[in-house]
Write a protein that holds these residues in place. Structure first.
Motif, mmCIF file in Angstrom:
data_model
loop_
_atom_site.group_PDB
_atom_site.id
_atom_site.type_symbol
_atom_site.label_atom_id
_atom_site.label_comp_id
_atom_site.label_asym_id
_atom_site.label_seq_id
_atom_site.Cartn_x
_atom_site.Cartn_y
_atom_site.Cartn_z
ATOM 1 N N ARG A 484 -83.030 -93.144 -34.355
ATOM 2 C CA ARG A 484 -81.736 -92.595 -34.098
ATOM 3 C C ARG A 484 -81.542 -92.695 -32.515
ATOM 4 N N ARG A 485 -82.466 -92.572 -31.767
ATOM 5 C CA ARG A 485 -82.489 -92.841 -30.072
ATOM 6 C C ARG A 485 -82.320 -94.243 -30.028
ATOM 7 N N LEU A 486 -82.703 -95.245 -30.787
ATOM 8 C CA LEU A 486 -82.524 -96.634 -30.556
ATOM 9 C C LEU A 486 -81.597 -97.373 -31.150
ATOM 10 N N VAL A 487 -81.352 -96.997 -32.630
ATOM 11 C CA VAL A 487 -80.378 -97.709 -33.451
ATOM 12 C C VAL A 487 -79.081 -96.798 -33.517
ATOM 13 N N LYS A 488 -78.017 -97.317 -33.214
ATOM 14 C CA LYS A 488 -76.721 -96.576 -33.248
ATOM 15 C C LYS A 488 -75.992 -96.801 -34.554
ATOM 16 N N ARG A 489 -76.045 -97.759 -35.222
ATOM 17 C CA ARG A 489 -75.264 -98.194 -36.405
ATOM 18 C C ARG A 489 -75.687 -99.491 -36.972
ATOM 19 N N VAL A 490 -75.762 -99.316 -38.642
ATOM 20 C CA VAL A 490 -76.185 -100.433 -39.315
ATOM 21 C C VAL A 490 -75.200 -100.440 -40.123
ATOM 22 N N ILE A 498 -76.646 -108.255 -42.689
ATOM 23 C CA ILE A 498 -76.659 -106.571 -42.226
ATOM 24 C C ILE A 498 -76.376 -106.886 -40.534
ATOM 25 N N GLU A 499 -75.500 -106.116 -40.208
ATOM 26 C CA GLU A 499 -75.407 -105.940 -38.429
ATOM 27 C C GLU A 499 -75.950 -104.580 -37.952
ATOM 28 N N VAL A 500 -76.697 -104.985 -37.044
ATOM 29 C CA VAL A 500 -77.387 -103.736 -36.286
ATOM 30 C C VAL A 500 -76.931 -103.603 -34.770
ATOM 31 N N TRP A 501 -76.546 -102.362 -34.414
ATOM 32 C CA TRP A 501 -76.214 -102.083 -33.345
ATOM 33 C C TRP A 501 -77.289 -101.135 -32.531
ATOM 34 N N TYR A 502 -77.885 -101.758 -31.571
ATOM 35 C CA TYR A 502 -78.968 -101.011 -30.855
ATOM 36 C C TYR A 502 -78.498 -100.241 -29.466
ATOM 37 N N GLY A 503 -78.883 -99.226 -29.163
ATOM 38 C CA GLY A 503 -78.424 -98.337 -28.117
ATOM 39 C C GLY A 503 -79.493 -98.606 -26.933
ATOM 40 N N LEU A 504 -79.974 -99.712 -26.599
ATOM 41 C CA LEU A 504 -80.759 -99.666 -25.477
ATOM 42 C C LEU A 504 -80.047 -100.282 -24.354
ATOM 43 N N THR A 505 -79.247 -99.391 -23.586
ATOM 44 C CA THR A 505 -78.400 -99.659 -22.597
ATOM 45 C C THR A 505 -78.712 -99.003 -21.315
ATOM 46 N N ASN A 506 -79.300 -97.984 -21.382
ATOM 47 C CA ASN A 506 -79.792 -97.215 -20.135
ATOM 48 C C ASN A 506 -81.319 -97.074 -19.954
ATOM 49 N N CYS A 507 -81.883 -97.813 -19.039
ATOM 50 C CA CYS A 507 -83.320 -97.685 -19.147
ATOM 51 C C CYS A 507 -84.074 -96.218 -18.575
#
Length: 528
Positions: A484-490, A498-507
């Motif tokens: 949940r911390r890394l994947v925002k939407r599937v 299948i589209e996957v939105w990752y949440g790796l925007t803030n280091c």
């Protein structure tokens, strides 16, 4: 002296004493009934007449009626318009005496009644009941009020229990006890449940298809919908509704009350043999109303963030057995429950593995992570000027408070400020200084966190190692929390797209994730 008004030394009349105010009270009436006025022993009008008669007998013509507050709701809650308006006016001291027919008109709960009386007393309002011997202007009256409140609450509980007993009595007598009228029947005030022939045909069809045709609840609802049948609300049939009806004993002429069955007066729609056969099939298939308990030992990792692109419904984890081997799937909830979507079943294990490998590949990509790290540093640096301004502002306020504190000490030492006032001012200023120091420390901590450490290959390797260990050995809740911390939407278009939105925007989060992973990793180590 008699015939002369009292006055102060400046010639103005003195404020009226409590005794003088009592001679001409400003009175408010509060009246309440729970249901239809025609069925009440004392209607709103009758209560008002009794309150007016009491006021005339008590004070003659020397009283003023401020307002009559009315409610037609239950006394078991405080969300009543008339009551709320009365308490608001009492807070503004619009009246000084509140009359009620009985205390249970205000509330049937002791705690609420006591709180209300405290609020009225605080605002200088005396509460009087014209049918009960108490007056809240004295201690004995307050005690009597609480006792009456206990009896009012007991009476309400008794009414509720009598209602339950009445429903049980109706069930034992074979009568419908109330609630949602079952599909296939209508409720006649004189006869009770009567058969609705058009709906009864659909009910019989359901039982026949399930018990004799061996068709499942999902298949039955799909066939009914395709044939154009709809439920009483005009909506399509669903699996859960069909299962509920198949288990409902009302269709064999029974009335159920608190899990006990009684013989009903209404006509059955299906035979006992057909009903028992349907429930034997239910037991054999272990079908239930939960829907998601679909041979699924544990919840899948992506539930909550995976959706169907066709109908925008959530997808949930389930599975079945193929040649004795359990195969997990993600299933569109609308397809499963209503058969109203054509979305593919998606292999859960393959999808989850692909996403995990995708995340690991991102962590191993030094160029990608360096770009993300650089972008994060830019965003964090943009926050610094605002933080510096906030820190400077807090420091200035603290310096101002310290200056004022020094000034009060100097005034006290010079004898121009008395000790009591000095202590009060010093106490307030010191409390304020502590608040400002705590705020400053928090801001400085945030400023320090804006400095990211340099990214290197060892850090990325550690991140990947810990991630792999958690996903391999941790219990499902920890795995799901990490994803949940890394994947925002599937978003599932079909089983191959299948589209996957990752949440790796803030280091900063990446660094925190690594610390989180290390903590989880330590939790997995065997003790001792």
């Amino acid at each position: 002296m008699p015939g002369h008004s009292k006055s102060g030394g400046n010639g103005r009349p003195l404020a009226a004493t409590p005794a003088a105010r009592a001679e001409s009270p400003r009175v408010a009436f509060y009246t309440r009934i729970s249901t239809d006025e025609d069925h009440q022993k004392y209607s709103l009008g009758a209560q008002k007449e009794r309150l007016e008669a009491f006021s005339k007998a008590q004070w003659g013509d020397a009283w003023q009626l401020h307002k009559v507050y009315r409610d037609t709701e239950s006394g078991t809650h405080m969300n009543r318009p008339g009551l709320e308006e009365m308490l608001y006016d009492a807070g503004n001291q619009a009246f000084n005496t509140l009359l009620v027919f009985r205390v249970d008109r205000l509330s049937r709960k002791v705690r609420e009644l006591a709180q209300m009386v405290d609020e009225l007393t605080k605002n200088g309002v005396a509460l009087k009941s014209i049918t009960e011997p108490f007056d809240t202007s004295n201690a004995a009256g307050k005690m009597m009020l609480q006792m009456l409140g206990v009896f009012a609450e007991f009476e309400h509980a008794t009414i509720v229990e009598r209602t339950k007993v009445g429903m049980e009595k109706k069930a034992k007598g074979g009568n419908f006890v109330g609630g949602h009228v079952p599909y296939g029947y209508r409720l006649d005030p004189g006869k009770g449940l009567v058969v609705h022939e058009e709906e009864a045909l659909i009910v019989r069809k359901m039982f026949t298809m399930y018990a004799l045709g061996r068709e499942g609840a999902s298949a039955i609802s799909k066939q009914l919908n395709e044939a154009g049948y709809r439920n009483r609300n005009g909506r399509k049939w669903g699996r859960r509704v069909v299962l509920y009806m198949l288990k409902n004993p009302v269709y064999v002429g029974k009335i159920r009350w608190r899990e006990v069955l009684y013989e009903g007066h209404h006509d059955p729609l299906v035979s006992d043999v057909l009903f028992e056969k349907a429930n034997e099939v239910l037991q054999e298939r272990h079908e239930d109303l939960k829907g998601r308990q679909w041979h699924n030992g544990d919840e899948r990792l992506l539930t909550g963030i995976i959706k169907c692109s066709r109908c925008e419904s959530h997808m949930f984890g389930g599975g079945g057995y193929k040649k004795g081997v359990h195969v997990p799937y993600y299933v569109c909830s609308k397809r499963y429950n209503d058969h109203d979507c054509e979305q593919d079943y998606v292999r859960a294990d393959l999808l989850e593995s692909a996403i995990i490998e995708d995340i690991k590949a991102m962590f191993r990509d030094e160029q990608f992570m360096a770009r993300v790290w650089t972008e994060a540093n830019k965003r964090l640096c943009a926050e610094k000027p605002n933080l510096e301004k906030e820190i400077a502002k807090v420091a200035a306020e603290a310096a101002k408070a310290q200056t004022a504190l020094d000034r009060y000490f100097e005034a006290f030492e010079a004898g121009t400020l008395n000790a009591e006032l000095c202590n009060e001012k010093v106490r307030d200023l010191r409390a304020r200084l502590e608040e400002l120091e705590a705020e400053k420390r928090d801001l400085e901590t945030r400023r320090e966190r804006l400095e990211l450490p340099a990214i290197d290959r060892d850090m990325l390797a550690s991140l990947v190692d810990n991630f792999e260990r958690i996903m391999a050995d941790a219990p499902n809740p920890q795995k799901k929390d990490l994803l949940r911390r890394l994947v925002k939407r599937v978003l599932v278009h079909d089983r191959r797209t299948i589209e996957v939105w990752y949440g790796l925007t803030n280091c900063r989060k990446v660094e925190d994730w690594n610390n989180w992973l290390l903590r989880q990793d330590s939790n997995l180590q065997p003790s001792g």
